[in-house]
Scaffold this active site. Structure first.
Site, PDB file in Angstrom:
ATOM      1  N   SER A   5     -11.456  -6.297   6.205  1.00 54.06           N
ATOM      2  CA  SER A   5     -12.446  -5.605   5.395  1.00 54.06           C
ATOM      3  C   SER A   5     -12.904  -6.591   4.334  1.00 54.06           C
ATOM      4  O   SER A   5     -12.081  -7.231   3.679  1.00 54.06           O
ATOM      5  CB  SER A   5     -11.824  -4.369   4.746  1.00 54.06           C
ATOM      6  OG  SER A   5     -12.808  -3.629   4.066  1.00 54.06           O
ATOM      7  N   GLU A  58       0.589   4.215   0.816  1.00 52.67           N
ATOM      8  CA  GLU A  58      -0.099   5.248   1.592  1.00 52.67           C
ATOM      9  C   GLU A  58       0.927   5.958   2.465  1.00 52.67           C
ATOM     10  O   GLU A  58       1.653   5.317   3.232  1.00 52.67           O
ATOM     11  CB  GLU A  58      -1.176   4.614   2.478  1.00 52.67           C
ATOM     12  CG  GLU A  58      -2.281   3.932   1.684  1.00 52.67           C
ATOM     13  CD  GLU A  58      -3.228   3.140   2.589  1.00 52.67           C
ATOM     14  OE1 GLU A  58      -2.866   2.892   3.759  1.00 52.67           O
ATOM     15  OE2 GLU A  58      -4.316   2.773   2.119  1.00 52.67           O
ATOM     16  N   ARG A 101      -1.640  -6.598  12.327  1.00 49.49           N
ATOM     17  CA  ARG A 101      -2.651  -5.941  13.179  1.00 49.49           C
ATOM     18  C   ARG A 101      -3.296  -6.929  14.130  1.00 49.49           C
ATOM     19  O   ARG A 101      -3.548  -6.613  15.292  1.00 49.49           O
ATOM     20  CB  ARG A 101      -3.730  -5.281  12.321  1.00 49.49           C
ATOM     21  CG  ARG A 101      -3.344  -3.928  11.788  1.00 49.49           C
ATOM     22  CD  ARG A 101      -4.576  -3.180  11.318  1.00 49.49           C
ATOM     23  NE  ARG A 101      -4.206  -2.078  10.449  1.00 49.49           N
ATOM     24  CZ  ARG A 101      -5.075  -1.296   9.834  1.00 49.49           C
ATOM     25  NH1 ARG A 101      -6.372  -1.527   9.977  1.00 49.49           N
ATOM     26  NH2 ARG A 101      -4.679  -0.317   9.058  1.00 49.49           N
ATOM     27  N   GLU A 113      -9.920  -1.893  13.113  1.00 51.86           N
ATOM     28  CA  GLU A 113     -10.284  -2.790  12.008  1.00 51.86           C
ATOM     29  C   GLU A 113      -9.152  -3.744  11.664  1.00 51.86           C
ATOM     30  O   GLU A 113      -7.998  -3.337  11.512  1.00 51.86           O
ATOM     31  CB  GLU A 113     -10.646  -1.931  10.794  1.00 51.86           C
ATOM     32  CG  GLU A 113     -10.986  -2.731   9.539  1.00 51.86           C
ATOM     33  CD  GLU A 113      -9.997  -2.465   8.425  1.00 51.86           C
ATOM     34  OE1 GLU A 113      -9.507  -3.455   7.852  1.00 51.86           O
ATOM     35  OE2 GLU A 113      -9.718  -1.296   8.128  1.00 51.86           O
ATOM     36  N   ARG A 124      -0.680   2.098  13.068  1.00 51.65           N
ATOM     37  CA  ARG A 124      -1.270   0.857  12.543  1.00 51.65           C
ATOM     38  C   ARG A 124      -1.101   0.665  11.033  1.00 51.65           C
ATOM     39  O   ARG A 124      -1.619  -0.285  10.470  1.00 51.65           O
ATOM     40  CB  ARG A 124      -2.754   0.798  12.887  1.00 51.65           C
ATOM     41  CG  ARG A 124      -3.621   1.864  12.226  1.00 51.65           C
ATOM     42  CD  ARG A 124      -5.071   1.643  12.569  1.00 51.65           C
ATOM     43  NE  ARG A 124      -5.966   2.500  11.794  1.00 51.65           N
ATOM     44  CZ  ARG A 124      -7.286   2.328  11.740  1.00 51.65           C
ATOM     45  NH1 ARG A 124      -7.840   1.337  12.414  1.00 51.65           N
ATOM     46  NH2 ARG A 124      -8.034   3.125  11.019  1.00 51.65           N
ATOM     47  N   HIS A 125      -0.375   1.574  10.349  1.00 46.70           N
ATOM     48  CA  HIS A 125      -0.206   1.465   8.908  1.00 46.70           C
ATOM     49  C   HIS A 125       1.221   1.072   8.527  1.00 46.70           C
ATOM     50  O   HIS A 125       2.189   1.584   9.083  1.00 46.70           O
ATOM     51  CB  HIS A 125      -0.559   2.787   8.219  1.00 46.70           C
ATOM     52  CG  HIS A 125      -2.023   3.053   8.146  1.00 46.70           C
ATOM     53  ND1 HIS A 125      -2.681   3.833   9.068  1.00 46.70           N
ATOM     54  CD2 HIS A 125      -2.973   2.634   7.265  1.00 46.70           C
ATOM     55  CE1 HIS A 125      -3.977   3.892   8.754  1.00 46.70           C
ATOM     56  NE2 HIS A 125      -4.172   3.158   7.671  1.00 46.70           N
ATOM     57  N   ARG A 133       0.846  -1.193   0.000  1.00 56.71           N
ATOM     58  CA  ARG A 133       0.000   0.000   0.000  1.00 56.71           C
ATOM     59  C   ARG A 133       0.887   1.250   0.000  1.00 56.71           C
ATOM     60  O   ARG A 133       1.622   1.494   0.967  1.00 56.71           O
ATOM     61  CB  ARG A 133      -0.911   0.017   1.241  1.00 56.71           C
ATOM     62  CG  ARG A 133      -1.864  -1.181   1.345  1.00 56.71           C
ATOM     63  CD  ARG A 133      -3.034  -1.072   0.389  1.00 56.71           C
ATOM     64  NE  ARG A 133      -3.805  -2.300   0.315  1.00 56.71           N
ATOM     65  CZ  ARG A 133      -4.836  -2.608   1.085  1.00 56.71           C
ATOM     66  NH1 ARG A 133      -5.207  -1.765   2.030  1.00 56.71           N
ATOM     67  NH2 ARG A 133      -5.486  -3.737   0.922  1.00 56.71           N
TER      68      ARG A 133
END
Length: 547
Positions: A473, A321, A521, A470, A327-328, A319
């Site tokens: 998903s 991002e 996670r 979360e 948490r990323h 990812r």
């Protein structure tokens, strides 16, 4: 003329006297210098003689000591192991050192965690992964003074082979995992010697935050840990974390295999962004560009269309991002599930939640040592879950948040603070750390998500949460080629790049659903840790590409 000759004689006499005087002074100076040099030489000779005498004395003492050292064959630095020989020697694991082995003579290989010399004895703590044991080297029938001195000087983190007698102890050794026994060392050999200066001290790295501040004892910050990850991974906490993480993967595989799932492997270099967003890594692919897969989503679905019925995969997910949060990560391990269902996507939700419950049970029943080890440094409440798993609809979650004073629209996505708040509210009301939030707004889900047949603003999609964050998903996927094309166009996705994906649904596709779980996670939240980098062995984020 006569007076001139007289002056000449006088001048000649004066010159001769002057030369004679100067020559005499030079001779005296030379003699003085010669005496000085002679004295210096004599001093140097005396100094050299004393040094030689001292060296001879030391050598004699050393030779005498060696001759007197009855234990000289019982310790030392071993030759580099190059597979020269096969030894018929069984090495015992530290975790197996229990009172049942009392009075047995055993061999083991471990790291020197700490050493402390005291008089004619030396205490060592020998460590093997998350287990350690106290060892004693004491002057006696089996160990000489020289052997004790050698043991005391072995550097921390060196690897040693030790032969020792297992002895019960009257008082528990609280500082070690093996509290009921200690080792009385009879032989000790260094297999691999560590450098004297370590980039971080393991005792500091396992110290709980805030503990020892009054005494000025240090703790180790996250960047120092990650910069020296190989050393940090040796700590008892890290060992426990990643052994538990291995357990999560094994339980995931075992549970799904028993449910009839097939493990698959999917490409990580793909032609189009699998999630349709901009947060992808672009890579050069010969004369064109490609992307690193954001998920195995499209390929899982293609396998369902190929009649594999139930599939899962474990692999890296990328990812792009620019999120520097707790948490990323830009690369993490995805535990992905996809399965065909008969009539309702809740069949899939039930299968996934049961899989998670089996994982939680397996961790609770089989990994208590690891859980307790982590809790010593990072205390947390035991993880709670219900059977069957609690399932709330998105509108119910929004209502709970509004009752708590949060202002948000019906179709707004949950922010991270609101997710955490909802997790606390659910825990207070239902006493569970794990739940499902169902029927998300369609606008906040990917293009392949099936709309809710009763309300087009919502979708047949769901997230799963642990401790208010979360971890999965998922959704029912659109399995009709025409509807999928419309949804892709709505999200402005280049249809040509996903042509093979859409074509998969033109030849008959069963209704199906699935989800993607973040391994790091799950481990972080199950253990109650506060940063996903603690559960990523070599984490990647926008600011870290090494080690």
């Amino acid at each position: 003329m006569g007076w001139r000759r007289g002056w000449r004689r006088k001048l000649a006499f004066l010159f001769t006297a002057c030369v004679s005087s100067c020559s005499s002074a030079a001779e005296e100076d030379q003699q003085a210098q010669s005496k000085k040099a002679l004295k210096k030489q004599q001093k140097e000779a005396e100094k050299a003689a004393k040094k030689a005498e001292k060296q001879a004395k030391v050598a004699a003492e050393q030779q005498s000591a060696e001759e007197d050292d009855f234990a000289k064959d019982r310790y030392g630095v071993s030759a580099l192991v190059q597979s020269q020989q096969k030894l018929d020697r069984k090495l015992v694991r530290v975790q197996d050192l229990t009172p049942e082995k009392a009075d047995q003579l055993i061999w083991l290989r471990a790291r020197v965690h700490t050493s402390r010399a005291k008089g004619k004895q030396c205490f060592l703590v020998l460590r093997q992964q998350q287990f350690n044991v106290q060892a004693l080297v004491a002057v006696g029938d089996r160990a000489s003074k020289q052997m004790v001195k050698f043991a005391a000087n072995i550097t921390k983190e060196s690897i040693v082979d030790v032969e020792a007698a297992v002895r019960k102890v009257e008082q528990k050794i609280e500082s070690c995992s093996q509290q009921d026994v200690e080792l009385h060392v009879e032989r000790i050999f260094v297999i691999s010697q560590a450098e004297a200066r370590l980039p971080l001290q393991l005792e500091d790295a396992v110290r709980p935050d805030g503990e020892g501040e009054e005494e000025g004892r240090a703790t180790v910050n996250q960047d120092t840990r990650l910069d020296n990850r190989v050393i940090d991974l040796r700590t008892t906490t890290s060992q426990a974390v990643f052994r538990l993480q291995s357990g999560v993967c094994q339980l995931f595989r075992d549970t799904l295999t028993k449910k009839g799932f097939v493990e698959i492997q999917t490409p990580k270099i793909i032609s189009a962004a699998s999630e349709g967003g901009a947060n992808v890594f672009t890579v050069s692919y010969f004369k064109t560009s490609a992307y690193l897969a954001q998920s195995p989503q499209l390929y899982k679905q293609m396998c369902i269309c190929a009649d594999f019925d139930k599939v899962f995969c474990v692999g890296p997910v990328f990812r792009a991002e620019d999120s520097n949060t707790h948490r990323h990560l830009t690369e993490f391990v995805g535990l992905d599930i996809e399965m065909a269902f008969n009539y309702h996507y809740h069949e899939v939700i039930e299968s996934i939640t049961d899989t998670m419950v089996q994982i939680f049970k397996g961790l609770r029943d089989n990994f208590q040592t690891e859980i307790q080890t982590v809790n010593k440094q990072f205390p947390s409440e035991p993880f709670k879950f219900l059977e069957p798993t609690l399932r709330l609809e998105y509108t119910e979650g929004v209502a709970m948040l509004r009752e708590a004073g949060v202002e948000m629209g019906d179709e707004d996505d949950l922010s991270t603070p609101n997710e955490k708040l909802l997790g606390r509210l659910v825990k207070e009301k239902y006493d569970t750390d794990f739940y499902v939030l169902d029927k998300y707004p369609l606008a906040v889900r990917p293009f392949y998500t099936m709309p809710d047949p009763h309300n087009p603003k919502y979708s047949n999609s769901y997230d799963m949460f642990m401790r208010g964050e979360e971890i999965l998903s998922g959704a029912q996927r659109v399995h009709d080629a025409q509807l999928l094309t419309e949804r892709a166009q709505h999200h402005q996705i280049d249809l040509e790049k996903i042509k093979s994906y859409i074509d998969s649904f033109r030849y008959g596709a069963p209704p199906h659903a699935g989800g993607g779980i973040g391994l790091e996670r799950v481990c972080m939240l199950y253990l109650g840790l506060h940063n996903v980098r603690q559960t990523s062995m070599f984490p990647r984020d926008p600011k870290r590409l090494t080690p």
